[in-house]
Scaffold this motif. Sequence first.
Motif: not given
Length: 150
Positions: A62-88
């Motif tokens: 999931l992170l390889d497709t819709d995630g990234y690692c910010g400069r400070a080390g925070a990993v973020v998974f971002s989508v417009t589907n609320e249910r999928l985001a809550r499942d993640v």
Amino acid sequence: MTKHKAPLQYGIAERGTGSAWHQSRDGIMSRLRELGVLGNKHIPELYLRASIDQRRALLAGLLDTDGYCGRAGAVVFSVTNERLARDVLDLVLGLGFKATLLTKACRGRSPSTSVAYSVAFRPHEPVFRLSRKVARQGDIKPTSPARSGT
């Protein structure tokens, strides 16, 4: 003697090789329909309660497709589907990471796709599989694992 193209990963032959590709695709579509995720993106409960290794692999995909690692080390998974985001979010919390769900207005095709849902966390271990994302995460000093309240 005719040359046969080697099947690609997961047994799917290259496009244009005929029925083998279509049979594999049809089999995958059938399985997605059985799981109830075709046209209804979410993580089935069975996957959220799988073994730790299986859940780590799912998170990495999931992170390889819709995630990234910010400069400070925070990993973020971002989508417009609320249910999928809550499942993640459930998946990330179940793996012992402290995470938050953030929302932000975005430009979408419809009102239902005009909110971005982002799961943000600071992992204490590698969470990506793509080499460029692993390298990015490797540049960040890991934090200690979240402590449980037991």
